[in-house]
Scaffold this motif. Sequence first.
Motif, short mmCIF file in Angstrom:
data_model
loop_
_atom_site.label_atom_id
_atom_site.label_comp_id
_atom_site.label_asym_id
_atom_site.label_seq_id
_atom_site.Cartn_x
_atom_site.Cartn_y
_atom_site.Cartn_z
N ASP A 181 0.82 -1.21 0.00
CA ASP A 181 0.00 0.00 0.00
C ASP A 181 0.86 1.26 0.00
OD1 ASP A 181 -2.49 -1.25 -0.11
OD2 ASP A 181 -2.58 -1.48 2.07
N THR A 182 1.93 1.25 -0.79
CA THR A 182 2.81 2.41 -0.87
C THR A 182 2.22 3.45 -1.81
OG1 THR A 182 4.08 1.32 -2.61
CG2 THR A 182 4.88 1.07 -0.34
N PRO A 183 2.59 4.73 -1.65
CA PRO A 183 1.96 5.78 -2.44
C PRO A 183 2.46 5.83 -3.88
CG PRO A 183 3.59 6.72 -0.97
CD PRO A 183 3.48 5.26 -0.61
N LEU A 184 1.57 6.26 -4.76
CA LEU A 184 1.90 6.53 -6.16
C LEU A 184 1.83 8.04 -6.33
CD1 LEU A 184 2.43 5.11 -8.94
CD2 LEU A 184 -0.04 5.33 -9.34
N LEU A 185 2.97 8.65 -6.58
CA LEU A 185 3.07 10.11 -6.55
C LEU A 185 3.22 10.66 -7.96
CD1 LEU A 185 5.54 10.31 -3.55
CD2 LEU A 185 3.06 10.52 -3.49
N ASP A 186 2.50 11.73 -8.24
CA ASP A 186 2.47 12.37 -9.56
C ASP A 186 3.58 13.41 -9.65
OD1 ASP A 186 1.87 13.58 -11.96
OD2 ASP A 186 -0.22 14.02 -11.46
N TYR B 77 6.41 -9.25 -5.05
CA TYR B 77 6.60 -8.08 -5.90
C TYR B 77 5.42 -7.80 -6.82
CZ TYR B 77 11.60 -7.65 -4.74
OH TYR B 77 12.79 -7.46 -4.10
N LYS B 78 4.70 -8.83 -7.22
CA LYS B 78 3.64 -8.60 -8.20
C LYS B 78 2.51 -7.75 -7.61
CE LYS B 78 1.02 -12.89 -7.44
NZ LYS B 78 0.75 -14.25 -7.99
N THR B 79 2.45 -7.65 -6.28
CA THR B 79 1.42 -6.79 -5.68
C THR B 79 1.64 -5.32 -6.01
OG1 THR B 79 2.63 -6.65 -3.58
CG2 THR B 79 1.04 -8.45 -3.82
N ILE B 80 2.86 -4.96 -6.40
CA ILE B 80 3.10 -3.58 -6.87
C ILE B 80 2.26 -3.30 -8.10
CG2 ILE B 80 4.83 -2.03 -7.87
CD1 ILE B 80 6.94 -3.42 -6.13
N ALA B 81 2.20 -4.26 -9.02
CA ALA B 81 1.37 -4.09 -10.22
C ALA B 81 -0.10 -3.98 -9.86
CB ALA B 81 1.61 -5.26 -11.18
N TYR B 82 -0.56 -4.82 -8.93
CA TYR B 82 -1.96 -4.75 -8.51
C TYR B 82 -2.29 -3.34 -7.99
CZ TYR B 82 -1.68 -9.93 -8.18
OH TYR B 82 -1.52 -11.27 -8.43
N GLU B 83 -1.40 -2.80 -7.17
CA GLU B 83 -1.65 -1.50 -6.56
C GLU B 83 -1.62 -0.38 -7.60
OE1 GLU B 83 1.00 -0.91 -3.28
OE2 GLU B 83 0.44 -2.79 -2.31
N ILE B 84 -0.68 -0.44 -8.53
CA ILE B 84 -0.62 0.57 -9.58
C ILE B 84 -1.91 0.55 -10.40
CG2 ILE B 84 0.51 1.22 -11.75
CD1 ILE B 84 3.15 0.24 -10.50
N HIS B 85 -2.34 -0.65 -10.78
CA HIS B 85 -3.55 -0.77 -11.60
C HIS B 85 -4.78 -0.28 -10.83
CE1 HIS B 85 -7.02 -3.01 -13.37
NE2 HIS B 85 -6.45 -2.59 -14.49
N ALA B 86 -4.86 -0.58 -9.54
CA ALA B 86 -6.01 -0.16 -8.75
C ALA B 86 -6.11 1.36 -8.65
CB ALA B 86 -5.92 -0.77 -7.35
N GLU B 87 -4.97 2.03 -8.67
CA GLU B 87 -4.97 3.49 -8.48
C GLU B 87 -4.92 4.27 -9.78
OE1 GLU B 87 -2.53 6.76 -5.76
OE2 GLU B 87 -2.21 4.61 -5.49
#
Length: 389
Positions: free
Chosen positions: A72-77, A202-212
């Motif tokens: 659940d790490t942040p995705l920053l613009d 590591y693949k959960t990073i992709a899940y989180e990116i796609h969700a956001e």
Amino acid sequence: MGDPAITYPLWPPLVSGCPRTGTDEVAYPVEVDYAYDRVDPELFAPTGPRTGLARWAPLLPPLLAPGLGEGDTPLLDLGGGVYVKDESRNPTWSHKDRINRCTVSAAVGVGAPGVVVSSSGNHGASAAAFAARAGLPAVVLASTGAPPAVESFLNAYGATVLSVPAEARWGLMREIVDRLGFHPLSNLTTTHTGHAFGPEGYKTIAYEIHAELGMPAAVFVPTGYGELLFGIWKGFAELRRLGLTDRVPRLFACEPAAGGPLAKAMRDGVPAAHVPVGPTAAYAIDCSVSGYRGVVALRASGGRALLVTDAQLAAARAELAGQGLWVETSAAAGLAGLRAHGRSEDGPVVCIATSSGFKDLDTGTRVPDPIDPTWPAVERRLRAAGMVS
């Protein structure tokens, strides 16, 4: 992965790659497969709870070790369609926490009396933390040039730290595995295979990116052995397999120009490659050997391996600091690859920032110069910084 028709039971996890397809030159990794037809579509519902890796448990190996709030790490613009996935927000300040929730769970699952890892940085610190959380002793084989901050980190978790020459670490790790029955959390093979459970985290990073964000056009990934690269690709590939998207992003492996084994493997059309490694500040990803996982990820996504210089890494690190993100030099490789090589895709791109600036070799080595506590002295310093005209 060398022959997808070959399968093995999940337990005990294979820790030395596939015994039937490996050769003296190349070790092929194994990966975890799932009954995808039994996955509940609600798993990826946008209103799903933010519970870290536990949220994705149906598509992970059994999470038998307790967590530390990883994920659940942040995705920053950053603007201009560029985003940064800041993995330094994990419990031990690096992306390695995602894999060690899974690999320490493997150790718990087989009843191992302890864990052993060969690492002089993020992996060792993370493994020690999750082992402590699970009540397991940990041995960390660190090279003699490990950053002082990381050694303090390891000692805080109660790990036994053995500082040895880098070339001796893997042989000693094998002896600890064979003699003591400790479960290995890092690679044991000539070309890199790593732990089968690792990339699943590591693949959960992709899940989180796609969700956001939805599906990005490209992802730029700091790359050493290629486990992170493969894990992110696999996560996106699973989303496509489950019908949640019709494509995967292009993946770009960003390696230090001082080495670049994955770039060589791609150039030579081979499963893995060895290269000499020159001096670089990106010590966390200055690998001399690659693994087959990285080749799979780049070929399947239509991506490329990019080489970045230390000057480009420093510029990217400074750019991120200017946005309020302090990352270690290796962690800036994703943004360095984007800035140095440009982008040809339409749509948003994501750069993975893997770890905190606390992990760098030079952290804590600079002592600030004292100044007189008078306005003239302060004014001179502010003028030099461009704050006073």
